[in-house]
Design an enzyme around this catalytic site. Structure first.
Site, PDB file in Angstrom:
ATOM      1  N   SER A  84       0.828  -1.206   0.000  1.00  0.00           N
ATOM      2  CA  SER A  84       0.000   0.000   0.000  1.00  0.00           C
ATOM      3  C   SER A  84       0.866   1.261   0.000  1.00  0.00           C
ATOM      4  O   SER A  84       1.681   1.430  -0.907  1.00  0.00           O
ATOM      5  CB  SER A  84      -0.952  -0.072   1.204  1.00  0.00           C
ATOM      6  OG  SER A  84      -1.967   0.858   1.067  1.00  0.00           O
TER       7      SER A  84
ATOM      8  N   HIS B  40      -8.308  -4.864  -0.422  1.00  0.00           N
ATOM      9  CA  HIS B  40      -7.151  -4.092   0.012  1.00  0.00           C
ATOM     10  C   HIS B  40      -6.757  -4.446   1.448  1.00  0.00           C
ATOM     11  O   HIS B  40      -7.595  -4.440   2.339  1.00  0.00           O
ATOM     12  CB  HIS B  40      -7.407  -2.585  -0.097  1.00  0.00           C
ATOM     13  CG  HIS B  40      -6.143  -1.793   0.069  1.00  0.00           C
ATOM     14  ND1 HIS B  40      -5.215  -1.668  -0.935  1.00  0.00           N
ATOM     15  CD2 HIS B  40      -5.632  -1.140   1.135  1.00  0.00           C
ATOM     16  CE1 HIS B  40      -4.194  -0.951  -0.500  1.00  0.00           C
ATOM     17  NE2 HIS B  40      -4.419  -0.623   0.754  1.00  0.00           N
TER      18      HIS B  40
ATOM     19  N   ASP C 135     -10.362  -3.697  -4.760  1.00  0.00           N
ATOM     20  CA  ASP C 135      -9.449  -2.702  -4.204  1.00  0.00           C
ATOM     21  C   ASP C 135      -9.466  -1.494  -5.133  1.00  0.00           C
ATOM     22  O   ASP C 135      -9.261  -1.647  -6.340  1.00  0.00           O
ATOM     23  CB  ASP C 135      -8.037  -3.324  -4.136  1.00  0.00           C
ATOM     24  CG  ASP C 135      -6.987  -2.366  -3.582  1.00  0.00           C
ATOM     25  OD1 ASP C 135      -7.334  -1.218  -3.234  1.00  0.00           O
ATOM     26  OD2 ASP C 135      -5.808  -2.772  -3.507  1.00  0.00           O
TER      27      ASP C 135
END
Ligand SMILES: *[C@@H]1O[C@H](CO)[C@@H](O)[C@H](O)[C@H]1NC(C)=O
Ligand SMILES: *[C@@H]1O[C@H](CO)[C@@H](O)[C@H](O)[C@H]1NC(C)=O
Length: 399
Positions: free
Chosen positions: A188, A369, A339
């Site tokens: 991320s 995610h 996501d």
């Protein structure tokens, strides 16, 4: 007996709070709903304290996380784990015990929107232990500075400073690293930092070594288009809702929070140069079966243009030129169907590949995610375990 009615009402209210319609195909929807309810509760409490002026919302979250989730650097029979610094940045180091020899190594940046999380969190600690043990590798997990106290480019500078030290002969000697087998990785926002430093160091005069691979787990790579096909498809999928991602970006880039409305309409990017547009043009970069029926959303030029920092490649690595991408190391890009950032990762993989970099893409059709890191929490999901195994397998075969 009289308690039954209120209890039933309470149960209904709780079910209503937890229940969320999720798209068909997402892995273990009940666990994701619970995770989301937990996140929303913290977020709501944070907003309340923030509104009352008692505490910044991010500080509350980080305080809760450190209370519940932080674990000390525990060594075990297989690993020597220590908290130290790398290039002046706090870093937890995991070293396999046994024969003293040079080992391959992974420099890891945790996720959390440049604002949350820590290398000392149980979930990241477990991930790094697993990497170190399964790969017989040294793993260095970096605690770069966080927003809102620090904002761009401080996170990037911390990542760069730790990376320069990781690539220095001094560090290999100190920790027993093999200078030909060095990986930069993260998930991320951490994958954003990993991609950014991989680009910077590909251009810089060579240090003692270069990264040999970059492994990016559901990376966030651009803040110009909040209507990519994955942002459209997953705008209401937990836990990374579209407005949450927009707020993380505004906070990281120290931009006016009032720009949020502009970001969510793509108005901030209505006057982009054609060259910049081509780098994030998902209708050209992604195949039709990925994009599905979604169409680009372009706003009319209006007030609320993005400040220049939105175009800074150190913040948005997807905006790099082909010539820069072509010099970055062999890559692994993990993406999840559910996501908002799926297209960021897929576009980057495509652009790296077009620039001549060898890329492995690993797409999880039922992933969401954060799933890889939540593989280590009580609400662990099957796709979390699969994605973690796939990530470590690729490292094993390519580092
Ligand atoms: C771990 O390594 C450090 C640094 O080399 C050393 O000082 C320490 O004694 C080791 N800890 C354990 C428990 O072996
Ligand atoms: C994106 O690429 C497509 C296909 O090549 C092209 O038709 C379109 O005009 C491009 N969009 C922008 C905004 O440049």
């Amino acid at each position: 007996m009289r308690l039954r009615v209120p209890a039933a009402l309470l149960l209904c209210a709780a079910a209503y709070y937890v229940y969320l319609p999720l798209p068909p195909g997402v892995c273990e929807p009940r666990k994701l709903m619970l995770l989301d309810a937990l996140f929303r509760s913290f977020m709501t409490a944070g907003e309340l304290l923030h509104a009352l002026g008692l505490l910044h919302r991010v500080h509350l979250l980080n305080w809760v996380v450190s209370l519940l989730e932080e674990v000390p650097a525990r060594s075990c029979s297989a690993l020597n784990v220590t908290d130290t610094t790398l290039g002046g940045v706090p870093t937890r180091v995991y070293r396999p015990r046994g024969a003293e020899r040079a080992r391959r190594a992974v420099l890891y940046f945790h996720g959390g929107g440049w604002a949350l999380g820590s290398a000392r969190m149980r979930s990241y600690d477990l991930l790094c232990r697993k990497m170190a043990e399964d790969l017989d590798a040294v793993v260095m997990s970096v605690d770069y500075a966080l927003a809102p106290d620090s904002v761009f480019p401080v996170q990037y500078w911390d990542a760069l400073s730790a990376s320069r030290s990781f690539l220095s002969a001094h560090t290999w000697l100190r920790f027993g690293l093999d200078g030909d087998r060095l990986c930069v990785s993260g998930d991320s926002a951490g994958a954003n930092l990993a991609a950014a430093v991989a680009q910077t160091l590909a251009l810089a005069p060579p240090l003692a070594a270069r990264f040999s691979v970059q492994a990016l787990v559901y990376p966030v790579l651009q803040a110009l288009d909040f209507h990519t096909s994955s942002y459209q498809q997953n705008q209401a999928v937990p836990i990374l809702y579209r407005p949450v991602m927009a707020r993380f970006w505004l906070q990281y880039l120290d931009a006016d929070p009032l720009l949020e409305a502009s970001l969510l309409l793509n108005r901030h990017s209505s006057a982009l140069h054609a060259d910049t547009r081509s780098k994030i043009n998902w209708t050209a970069l992604l195949p039709a079966q990925v994009r599905k029926h979604y169409r680009p959303v372009a706003a009319d030029t209006g007030p609320g243009a993005a400040p220049p920092v939105f175009l800074d490649v150190r913040a948005a690595p997807l905006l790099a030129d082909d010539a820069v991408l072509s010099r970055t190391p062999r890559a692994y890009v993990l993406t999840c169907e559910f996501d908002v950032l799926r297209d960021d990762g897929m576009m980057y993989a495509r652009r790296l590949s077009d620039a001549g970099v060898a890329v492995t893409t690993d797409h999880y059709g039922d992933g969401f995610h954060g799933c890889m890191v939540f593989a280590n929490l009580p609400m662990m999901s099957d796709v979390g375990r699969r994605s973690e195994a796939g990530f470590i397998r690729w490292l094993d075969q390519n580092l």
